[in-house]
Design a protein around this motif. Structure first.
Motif, PDB file in Angstrom:
ATOM      1  N   GLU A  41       6.080  -0.704   1.757  1.00  0.00           N
ATOM      2  CA  GLU A  41       5.593   0.282   0.873  1.00  0.00           C
ATOM      3  C   GLU A  41       5.801  -0.366  -0.705  1.00  0.00           C
ATOM      4  OE1 GLU A  41       7.436   3.979   1.183  1.00  0.00           O
ATOM      5  OE2 GLU A  41       7.813   3.883   3.266  1.00  0.00           O
ATOM      6  N   ALA A  42       4.618   0.106  -1.432  1.00  0.00           N
ATOM      7  CA  ALA A  42       4.466  -0.573  -2.670  1.00  0.00           C
ATOM      8  C   ALA A  42       3.841   0.510  -3.567  1.00  0.00           C
ATOM      9  CB  ALA A  42       3.325  -1.657  -2.626  1.00  0.00           C
ATOM     10  N   GLN A  43       4.666   0.633  -4.668  1.00  0.00           N
ATOM     11  CA  GLN A  43       4.467   1.421  -5.721  1.00  0.00           C
ATOM     12  C   GLN A  43       3.820   1.042  -7.222  1.00  0.00           C
ATOM     13  OE1 GLN A  43       7.525   4.360  -6.164  1.00  0.00           O
ATOM     14  NE2 GLN A  43       7.500   4.884  -4.057  1.00  0.00           N
ATOM     15  N   LEU A 110      -4.188  -5.118  -4.690  1.00  0.00           N
ATOM     16  CA  LEU A 110      -3.259  -6.088  -4.956  1.00  0.00           C
ATOM     17  C   LEU A 110      -2.506  -6.209  -3.391  1.00  0.00           C
ATOM     18  CD1 LEU A 110      -1.151  -5.042  -8.017  1.00  0.00           C
ATOM     19  CD2 LEU A 110      -3.062  -6.673  -7.962  1.00  0.00           C
ATOM     20  N   GLY A 111      -2.296  -7.444  -3.063  1.00  0.00           N
ATOM     21  CA  GLY A 111      -1.681  -7.566  -1.834  1.00  0.00           C
ATOM     22  C   GLY A 111      -0.562  -8.620  -1.732  1.00  0.00           C
ATOM     23  N   GLY A 112       0.204  -8.510  -1.055  1.00  0.00           N
ATOM     24  CA  GLY A 112       1.376  -9.541  -1.044  1.00  0.00           C
ATOM     25  C   GLY A 112       2.325  -9.523   0.398  1.00  0.00           C
ATOM     26  N   THR A 113       3.253 -10.406   0.619  1.00  0.00           N
ATOM     27  CA  THR A 113       3.896 -10.302   1.595  1.00  0.00           C
ATOM     28  C   THR A 113       5.350 -10.320   1.133  1.00  0.00           C
ATOM     29  OG1 THR A 113       3.899 -12.739   1.615  1.00  0.00           O
ATOM     30  CG2 THR A 113       2.450 -11.470   2.911  1.00  0.00           C
ATOM     31  N   CYS A 114       6.195  -9.946   2.259  1.00  0.00           N
ATOM     32  CA  CYS A 114       7.687  -9.773   1.969  1.00  0.00           C
ATOM     33  C   CYS A 114       8.153 -11.059   2.679  1.00  0.00           C
ATOM     34  CB  CYS A 114       8.377  -8.700   2.847  1.00  0.00           C
ATOM     35  SG  CYS A 114       7.816  -7.189   1.998  1.00  0.00           S
ATOM     36  N   THR A 118       6.193  -9.232   6.289  1.00  0.00           N
ATOM     37  CA  THR A 118       5.680  -8.160   6.550  1.00  0.00           C
ATOM     38  C   THR A 118       4.547  -7.953   5.306  1.00  0.00           C
ATOM     39  OG1 THR A 118       7.603  -7.292   7.320  1.00  0.00           O
ATOM     40  CG2 THR A 118       6.237  -5.625   6.151  1.00  0.00           C
ATOM     41  N   GLY A 119       3.397  -7.460   5.347  1.00  0.00           N
ATOM     42  CA  GLY A 119       2.475  -7.176   4.209  1.00  0.00           C
ATOM     43  C   GLY A 119       2.711  -6.141   3.608  1.00  0.00           C
ATOM     44  N   PHE A 120       1.861  -6.042   2.323  1.00  0.00           N
ATOM     45  CA  PHE A 120       1.742  -4.822   1.724  1.00  0.00           C
ATOM     46  C   PHE A 120       0.602  -4.670   0.984  1.00  0.00           C
ATOM     47  CE2 PHE A 120       4.313  -7.303  -1.087  1.00  0.00           C
ATOM     48  CZ  PHE A 120       3.825  -7.285  -2.084  1.00  0.00           C
ATOM     49  N   THR A 121       0.070  -3.637   0.726  1.00  0.00           N
ATOM     50  CA  THR A 121      -1.252  -3.442  -0.597  1.00  0.00           C
ATOM     51  C   THR A 121      -0.549  -2.470  -1.297  1.00  0.00           C
ATOM     52  OG1 THR A 121      -2.268  -1.835   1.206  1.00  0.00           O
ATOM     53  CG2 THR A 121      -2.828  -4.169   1.251  1.00  0.00           C
ATOM     54  N   ALA A 122      -1.199  -2.608  -2.656  1.00  0.00           N
ATOM     55  CA  ALA A 122      -1.119  -1.656  -3.625  1.00  0.00           C
ATOM     56  C   ALA A 122      -2.553  -1.401  -4.368  1.00  0.00           C
ATOM     57  CB  ALA A 122      -0.035  -1.993  -4.595  1.00  0.00           C
ATOM     58  N   SER A 123      -2.791  -0.418  -5.071  1.00  0.00           N
ATOM     59  CA  SER A 123      -3.977  -0.376  -5.929  1.00  0.00           C
ATOM     60  C   SER A 123      -3.695   0.110  -7.201  1.00  0.00           C
ATOM     61  CB  SER A 123      -4.863   0.767  -5.509  1.00  0.00           C
ATOM     62  OG  SER A 123      -5.295   0.458  -4.067  1.00  0.00           O
ATOM     63  N   VAL A 124      -4.403  -0.742  -8.201  1.00  0.00           N
ATOM     64  CA  VAL A 124      -4.228  -0.239  -9.724  1.00  0.00           C
ATOM     65  C   VAL A 124      -5.459   0.164 -10.144  1.00  0.00           C
ATOM     66  CG1 VAL A 124      -3.857  -1.363 -11.933  1.00  0.00           C
ATOM     67  CG2 VAL A 124      -2.506  -2.198 -10.143  1.00  0.00           C
ATOM     68  N   VAL A 125      -5.424   1.407 -10.863  1.00  0.00           N
ATOM     69  CA  VAL A 125      -6.636   2.074 -11.266  1.00  0.00           C
ATOM     70  C   VAL A 125      -6.567   1.671 -12.768  1.00  0.00           C
ATOM     71  CG1 VAL A 125      -7.764   4.195 -11.892  1.00  0.00           C
ATOM     72  CG2 VAL A 125      -6.571   3.966  -9.490  1.00  0.00           C
ATOM     73  N   VAL A 126      -7.829   0.964 -13.036  1.00  0.00           N
ATOM     74  CA  VAL A 126      -7.752   0.793 -14.699  1.00  0.00           C
ATOM     75  C   VAL A 126      -8.710   1.591 -15.255  1.00  0.00           C
ATOM     76  CG1 VAL A 126      -8.756  -0.929 -16.246  1.00  0.00           C
ATOM     77  CG2 VAL A 126      -7.368  -1.636 -14.244  1.00  0.00           C
ATOM     78  N   ALA A 127      -8.262   2.542 -16.345  1.00  0.00           N
ATOM     79  CA  ALA A 127      -9.033   3.524 -16.955  1.00  0.00           C
ATOM     80  C   ALA A 127      -9.946   3.219 -17.826  1.00  0.00           C
ATOM     81  CB  ALA A 127      -8.040   4.786 -17.386  1.00  0.00           C
ATOM     82  N   THR A 128     -10.649   3.761 -18.467  1.00  0.00           N
ATOM     83  CA  THR A 128     -11.646   3.418 -19.491  1.00  0.00           C
ATOM     84  C   THR A 128     -10.819   3.499 -20.777  1.00  0.00           C
ATOM     85  OG1 THR A 128     -12.305   5.659 -20.066  1.00  0.00           O
ATOM     86  CG2 THR A 128     -13.827   4.459 -18.786  1.00  0.00           C
TER      87      THR A 128
END
Length: 167
Positions: A41-43, A110-114, A118-128
């Protein structure tokens, strides 16, 4: 064959469809008892973020993981950046990323591994930079097909039950 039998079959089919949409986990095949989760889990915090600001990415890895790394190439970062172990929770790993000032608004994966693979993904929302932060609700994308189908199935099921109760 009574006249109510086709109606009961239709009502039962509609109720089955309702259950499949309302409880999708019950309709899917069960995992074997020994299988583990395939993702950590990624936050991301804060999310959304403005260009030039920093975000913290915190990953919860399985207990066996002794390290974690993240790829931030979508944000012009390193491809295999090591994450730092948390002092509060031995399963957590974190990293602070700076969003480049020239980053265009959008969602960046974003992606990565432990350390245990074990893999993980996360999303970053860039605002205006100019507009207010917020929004992104489901109303912006129009009506949800799933919610419409569930609503129709609920209505049809309630009509079927009402008609059966009147007999």
């Amino acid at each position: 064959m009574s006249a109510g039998l086709p109606f009961r079959l239709v009502a039962a089919a509609l109720f089955g469809l309702f259950l499949a949409f309302a409880f999708p986990a019950a309709a899917s095949p069960a995992r074997s008892a020994g299988s583990a989760s395939s993702a950590a889990e990624a936050q991301v915090d804060p999310n959304p973020v403005r260009p030039g600001a920093q975000v913290d990415v915190v990953v919860t890895c399985p207990a066996a993981a002794t390290s974690a790394s993240i790829s931030a190439t979508t944000l012009d970062g390193a491809s295999n950046m090591p994450m730092l172990a948390s002092t509060k929770n031995p399963r957590e790993w974190s990293v602070t990323l700076t969003i480049p000032a020239e980053t265009q608004p959008g969602t960046y994966a974003l992606g990565g591994t432990c350390g245990d693979g074990t893999g993980f993904t996360a999303s970053v929302v860039v605002a205006t930079v100019l507009g207010p932060m917020g929004g992104g609700g489901s109303a912006m994308r129009g009506p949800s097909d799933t919610l419409l189908i569930v609503g129709i199935l609920l209505l049809a099921t309630s009509v079927a039950v009402w008609r059966l109760a009147r007999r």
